[in-house]
Design a protein around this motif. Structure first.
Motif, PDB file in Angstrom:
ATOM      1  N   ALA A  65      32.239  -9.084  43.687  1.00 25.66           N
ATOM      2  CA  ALA A  65      31.855 -10.069  42.680  1.00 25.66           C
ATOM      3  C   ALA A  65      30.607  -9.598  41.932  1.00 25.66           C
ATOM      4  CB  ALA A  65      31.604 -11.417  43.338  1.00 25.66           C
ATOM      5  N   GLN A 113      24.480 -15.242  31.478  1.00 27.86           N
ATOM      6  CA  GLN A 113      25.276 -15.296  30.251  1.00 27.86           C
ATOM      7  C   GLN A 113      24.750 -16.366  29.295  1.00 27.86           C
ATOM      8  OE1 GLN A 113      29.188 -16.017  31.942  1.00 27.86           O
ATOM      9  NE2 GLN A 113      29.831 -13.914  31.528  1.00 27.86           N
ATOM     10  N   HIS A 153      25.109 -15.123  37.541  1.00 33.95           N
ATOM     11  CA  HIS A 153      25.763 -14.429  36.431  1.00 33.95           C
ATOM     12  C   HIS A 153      25.942 -15.362  35.241  1.00 33.95           C
ATOM     13  CE1 HIS A 153      29.792 -12.644  34.833  1.00 33.95           C
ATOM     14  NE2 HIS A 153      28.787 -12.158  34.147  1.00 33.95           N
ATOM     15  N   ARG A 154      26.375 -16.568  35.545  1.00 36.72           N
ATOM     16  CA  ARG A 154      26.582 -17.561  34.497  1.00 36.72           C
ATOM     17  C   ARG A 154      25.257 -17.904  33.803  1.00 36.72           C
ATOM     18  NH1 ARG A 154      30.130 -20.636  31.268  1.00 36.72           N
ATOM     19  NH2 ARG A 154      29.225 -22.679  31.010  1.00 36.72           N
ATOM     20  N   CYS A 177      30.731  -7.715  38.614  1.00 35.98           N
ATOM     21  CA  CYS A 177      30.957  -8.375  37.313  1.00 35.98           C
ATOM     22  C   CYS A 177      29.658  -8.541  36.528  1.00 35.98           C
ATOM     23  CB  CYS A 177      31.643  -9.718  37.497  1.00 35.98           C
ATOM     24  SG  CYS A 177      33.153  -9.646  38.457  1.00 35.98           S
ATOM     25  N   LYS A 194      34.983   1.260  35.294  1.00 37.18           N
ATOM     26  CA  LYS A 194      34.430   0.764  34.024  1.00 37.18           C
ATOM     27  C   LYS A 194      32.917   0.961  33.990  1.00 37.18           C
ATOM     28  CE  LYS A 194      37.560  -3.066  32.790  1.00 37.18           C
ATOM     29  NZ  LYS A 194      38.208  -2.755  31.556  1.00 37.18           N
ATOM     30  N   LYS A 207      36.929  -1.985  38.289  1.00 35.15           N
ATOM     31  CA  LYS A 207      35.608  -2.440  37.838  1.00 35.15           C
ATOM     32  C   LYS A 207      34.583  -1.313  37.975  1.00 35.15           C
ATOM     33  CE  LYS A 207      34.050  -6.010  36.006  1.00 35.15           C
ATOM     34  NZ  LYS A 207      34.727  -7.041  35.241  1.00 35.15           N
ATOM     35  N   GLU A 264      28.029  -6.288  33.034  1.00 33.40           N
ATOM     36  CA  GLU A 264      27.464  -6.826  31.788  1.00 33.40           C
ATOM     37  C   GLU A 264      26.042  -6.350  31.563  1.00 33.40           C
ATOM     38  OE1 GLU A 264      28.011 -11.158  31.076  1.00 33.40           O
ATOM     39  OE2 GLU A 264      30.025 -10.721  31.814  1.00 33.40           O
TER      40      GLU A 264
END
Lengths: 143, 955
Positions: B201, B174, B170-171, B204, B256, B253, B208
């Motif tokens: 997890a 990003q 994920h990082r 998340c 959303k 979550k 995005e």
């Protein structure tokens, strides 16, 4: 991004823990913490637990002498963040037993480890207390 | 358990923590930290420091940075510590490094190697520690160094590792989406992970990804819905429950994500209706977390394709939020309302009084949220009331960030919905006066254009009146001290153009004022320039009208000053003024036509009027002009030109003609174009009429039909011309007066009057009447029938509000908390075991009295008793409040915290149950005892300066 920072500040405005999920310089952190803490401490208990500050929204909650402040983006569910704070305190309480400000001060790294388990990249990734605490307990045993 | 670590901590560390904890001021804290920096600088580079000692040093470094001082001298030691074999030491090293360094720091390169090694470790905790570091320290360039290993870990047998590996990916996404674009399918795979933690997890990054590209993930709607259904049906492990809610953070979550996927997609939305409806029904509306989920449901419902049933449920929840006593819930309610009115605008009406309560609440957060709502529901019928309120609020606050925002919102609303040009100008005046330096300069140009162009209709009379009322208002406003520069520019320009146009004011009146402005704001060259040009116009108009021009002495001295000014711009303007005054009436009328700012300027690009002159010169033997293109022989010039061309012609001399005026580019000082038409024939950008008409749609002048004008009286007074709206002024005057009398007060201190009304609201019927009026004007008071029941509701609500607020909850809470205090309050840290209990009792330190630790009987002195009594309910009340006023249930919950509620409910509990209670709270009472003993041994005790350190957070 969601959560941008988590602060623990006592009611004298002294920082007890600070974790940022976006990079700020030392000066920026100091300024930000000063402004936010001043804002939150000035509010009374009937008022909302949310404060807007620049582009952040601060969700805060007070436990005894300690304020927990979480800076979030605009589209975050404030009420959920408020409960996230409580979950954090409950988790610390389970670990330390009647957690108090001094526990966090003496075991700053452990408080950080718990946060590392709960929040990554500014998102809440773990909410099970058992899962949060197990690596910390294992580490305690190992050492 | 936690306290065990304390035994490894040195006296030095404990002393440091103690002194920081007891520091009473920032200065004292700084002294301690500076001292600590000196100590550490010496110590940390000593050879052969034992691991544990080093770990402690590193944590001391963390303290130094946390308290705002530079600890960079020790960074390298933190980096070294990541190499350590001991897991705890290694992880502390990683932690410190992530706190100290950003991803571009030079030292990171030293850590990447360690991370690579640790990612291969057999010990999964080491791998986890390294993945934590990856998420904080890896930047775009270092991604390839760890990417392959991180990807392998996605299939690690330990769920904790898979979870962190997903977050690492994920990082990477990003930081650099392109570097992992081929790997995003892994997120889909991990969504089906057996472990709910990994699945949770994964939501998340998926959130995005979906936010960026909804359409690629429509196939997952069914999966998300089924996961949400299972979560809501409590299929997940109990470990994820929070306050009896099944995995609420995962539910939120998911909601959303569904909101994104269902937006504008009927088919996808239909799959969601059942599960969202279920959650609406099942959600525990008495707990904070239940309400958090409900709020998310509303967000989801208002984003996906509308479903009447769900909208109804959402509206029910909103009305419950708004009726709640908890400010937090009201806040969420207002926000939710703002979302829902986009789909069903009619629901706003039933909550009008609640909304107005929030608007008038002293709580700033709530107020702002309500303004946001009003902003969303502004239409032409309520724009006046809303903008008026917004400006009042804008004036009352100091926060420039928010002031700018609200000012630009006012301008936006005014431009979009203005019922009349006069109202628009008046509103702009207020915005400029109070936030002039914060608004965009374009807004000022728009305003000048509006005044110059008038209604855009063929009603010259109305335009003239508009202008003279503007002039009149500006002359009055000029009396105010310290006006914003932008506003002064507008004022000077308008005074110059129209100051003497209607004959109300003489040239000496206007020029006197202009000179005052130039003098009072002598540091502001732009304002001075505007003032000078305005002076020139006034004199020019006088000359053109063949009146005698007497320059005021202050004006003469101003000119003398400007003629010698360092600013060439000001100097030029002064010289131009001088030149104009010396000319005859005819010439001046050509140079400075009156009210011609909107006229097109004809530009003779060939300068044909010079032909005769040139002809004459050539005949006398002058060199003919050679066009640039034919000037190849002149090397330096052509070079210059080429260069010039390359540099986008922004620097140096320009040899080509100026471009034709573009509408978008607005000249900084528009009046120069009038001033300079003949002198320097350079086309200047004009304000085109078309663009004006698009920004200000010509609204039929319904000044008369606006029955809800709250501040209309103020408008009339301010603009002074009853003739301007002859038909309406009489018909409106009565209603205006009542409105004004009740709601506006004197209009000077609206904020304080707002407060007053808030305070005195409950008992007074008229006030609620006033509020109703406001409501009517905001929400379109079409519903006269609604009004009377609304009053009833309001009165009932108000009275019940009073009763509730003043008596029931407070007193009961107080009683409860007071009774609970002896059992609940004591930080069992101190009073756990018999030995400590006796010792503390003997000490009788002030802290305990303060905190109400002693039994009620022991608190003999009234002085000490009072704070104890006032303090304990204080804490309880706080908790109760943040728990969003869910009294019955949550009280029990919070009082007991993690323990059994029965203890708290028993008033006379003594020392015995205390022990049992605390033993049920902490994992091990022995630990707490040890903790207590330790800190006492170290000399930190509750009698010292900061007793709060000991206070049980969940007390």
């Amino acid at each position: 991004m969601g959560i941008r920072f988590i602060l623990m500040v006592n009611k004298q405005g002294q920082t007890r823990l600070a974790q940022y999920y976006e990079w700020l310089t030392l000066e920026e952190r100091r300024a930000l913490e000063g402004e936010i803490v001043r804002k939150c401490l000035a509010r009374n208990e009937q008022q909302c637990s949310f404060v807007e500050h620049r582009n952040y929204k601060i969700v805060y909650r007070r436990y005894a002498s300690l304020f927990f402040l979480v800076g979030v983006d605009n589209d975050e569910n404030e009420l959920a963040i408020l409960e996230f704070i409580h979950l954090l305190v409950e988790t610390m309480d389970r670990h330390f037993g009647n957690v108090c400000e001094l526990d966090i001060m003496f075991h700053l790294e452990k408080a950080h480890f718990m946060l590392e388990e709960m929040v990554m990249n500014g998102s809440i990734v773990e909410t099970s207390k058992a899962n949060i605490l197990s690596p910390i307990q294992l580490m305690d045993k190992a050492s | 358990m936690g306290s065990q670590g304390g035994f490894y901590q040195s006296k030095e560390f404990l002393d440091l923590v103690k002194s920081i904890g007891e520091a009473r001021s920032k200065a004292e804290e700084d002294r301690i930290v500076l001292n600590e920096i000196e100590t550490l600088k010496r110590r940390i580079s000593e050879p052969d420091i034992p691991k544990r000692k080093m770990k402690e040093y590193i944590i001391r470094l963390v303290y130094i940075e946390m308290l705002g001082h530079d600890a960079s001298f020790g960074y390298i030691h933190a980096v070294k510590m990541t190499h350590d074999d001991s897991l705890l030491v290694k992880r502390t090293g990683y932690l410190a490094v992530t706190l100290f360094l950003n991803e571009d720091h030079d030292l990171i390169i030293l850590i990447v190697n360690t991370i690579q090694k640790d990612l291969k470790s057999d010990n999964y905790l080491v791998v986890c520690a390294a993945l934590n570091a990856v998420c904080k320290l890896i930047n775009e360039e270092t991604i390839p160094a760890v990417l392959p290993q991180a990807m392998e870990l996605l299939a690690h047998p330990k769920e904790a590792v898979r979870k962190k590996a997903i977050m690492a990916l994920h990082r990477f996404y990003q930081k650099s989406p392109s570097s992992v674009s081929h790997l995003v399918s892994n997120f889909r795979k991990r969504l089906c992970d057996n472990d709910p933690g990994v699945m949770g997890a994964t939501l998340c990054p998926l959130f995005e990804l979906i936010a960026r590209d909804v359409n690629s993930y429509k196939d997952l709607v069914i999966s998300f819905v089924s996961i949400l259904k299972q979560v809501a049906e409590r299929r997940l492990s109990k470990a994820y429950d929070y306050h009896q809610m099944p995995a609420p953070f995962i539910q939120i979550k998911l909601l959303k994500i569904l909101a994104l996927l269902g937006s504008g997609d009927k088919q996808a939305s239909e799959n969601m209706y059942t599960v969202v409806g279920d959650i609406f029904r099942k959600c525990d509306s008495s707990s904070n977390i239940g309400n958090a989920v409900l709020y998310e449901c509303i967000c989801c419902v208002s984003s996906i394709y509308p479903n009447p049933k769900l909208l109804e449920s959402a509206a029910d929840v909103i009305s419950r939020f708004l009726k709640s006593d908890s400010h937090n819930l009201k806040y969420m309610g207002i926000d939710a309302l703002g979302r829902l009115i986009k789909i069903s605008p009619e629901i706003a009406e039933q909550h009008q009084l609640a909304v107005i309560d929030c608007l008038e609440d002293p709580d700033d957060t709530l107020k702002r949220k309500t303004f946001e709502l009003l902003y969303k529901m502004t239409k032409s019928t309520n724009v006046e009331v809303i903008v008026d309120r917004m400006i009042d609020y804008m004036i009352s606050i100091n926060d420039n960030h928010y002031k700018t925002e609200i000012a630009s919102r006012c301008v936006e609303l005014a431009e979009q919905f203005a019922p009349s040009n006069q109202w628009f100008i008046q509103t702009m005046n207020r915005v400029f006066e109070h936030a002039g330096d914060l608004v965009n300069i374009k807004v000022a140009h728009n305003l000048m254009r509006l005044i110059a162009e008038g209604f855009g209709e063929d009603d010259d009379n109305a335009d003239t009146k508009l202008r003279s009322s503007a002039v009149e208002s500006y002359l009055r406003i000029l009396g105010e001290p310290k006006l914003p520069s932008v506003f002064l520019q507008v004022i000077c320009w308008v005074l110059g153009e129209y100051g003497t146009a209607d004959g109300m004011f003489s040239a000496s009146d206007i020029t006197g004022k202009l000179c005052d402005v130039a003098e009072a704001y002598s540091n502001d060259e732009t304002v001075k320039a505007y003032a000078t040009t305005a002076l020139m116009k006034i004199y020019a108009f006088e000359i053109a009208a063949r009146r005698k021009v007497d320059m005021l002495p202050e004006c003469q001295s101003l000119m003398e000053e400007l003629l010698a000014s360092h600013s060439t711009d000001l100097q030029q303007r002064a010289y131009e003024l001088q030149a104009v005054i010396g000319l005859d009436a005819h010439a001046v009328a050509c140079i400075m036509p009156s009210d011609a700012s909107c006229e097109d300027i004809e530009v003779d690009r060939d300068l044909s009027f010079l032909n005769d002159y040139i002809q004459e010169a050539i005949e006398k033997g002058a060199q003919p002009y050679i066009p640039e293109s034919e000037r190849s022989g002149m090397l330096n010039i052509s070079n210059f030109r080429n260069q010039d061309h390359h540099e986008a012609s922004s620097h140096g001399l320009r040899f080509e003609a100026y471009e034709l005026p573009k509408p978008a580019v607005q000249s900084r000082i528009p009046q120069t174009l009038i001033a300079s038409t003949e002198i320097v024939p350079v086309p200047e950008p004009m304000y085109p009429r078309e663009s004006y008409q698009t920004t200000m749609p010509s609204i039929p002048s319904d000044a008369g039909s606006a029955e809800l004008k709250l501040r209309l009286e103020g408008v009339q007074k301010k603009w002074g011309r009853s003739t301007y709206t002859p038909a309406t002024s009489t018909s409106n005057s009565t209603s205006q007066k009542t409105v004004n009398g009740t709601s506006q007060g004197d209009g000077a201190s609206t904020v304080s009057s707002m407060r007053e009304t808030y305070d005195s609201r409950k008992p007074q019927v008229e006030v609620s009447h006033e509020k109703q009026k406001l409501a009517a004007s905001l929400f379109g008071g079409s519903s006269k029938t609604e009004k009377s029941p609304a009053t009833g509701h309001k009165a009932a609500k108000a009275s019940s509000h009073v009763v509730e607020k003043s008596h029931v909850p407070k007193s009961s809470l107080e009683v409860a908390s007071e009774k609970a205090t002896p059992a609940q309050q004591p930080p069992d840290l101190l009073d756990l075991g018999e030995p400590t209990a006796t010792s503390t009792a003997l000490q009788l330190d002030p802290f305990k009295q303060l905190e109400g630790l002693l039994d009620a009987t022991e608190v003999a002195s009234a002085v000490n008793g009072a704070p104890a009594a006032s303090r304990s309910p204080d804490i309880m009340a706080l908790y109760a409040d943040t728990a969003a006023g869910i009294h019955n249930k949550n009280d029990a919950d919070l009082l007991s915290g993690l323990s059994n509620p029965s203890v708290t409910n028993m008033p006379g509990t003594t020392a015995m149950p205390q022990v049992t209670q605390s033993s049920s709270k902490g994992p091990n009472p022995k630990d707490s005892l040890e903790k207590d003993a330790l800190v006492r041994q170290m000399g930190v005790n509750p009698s010292s300066q900061n007793p709060n350190l000991f206070k049980d957070l969940l007390g």
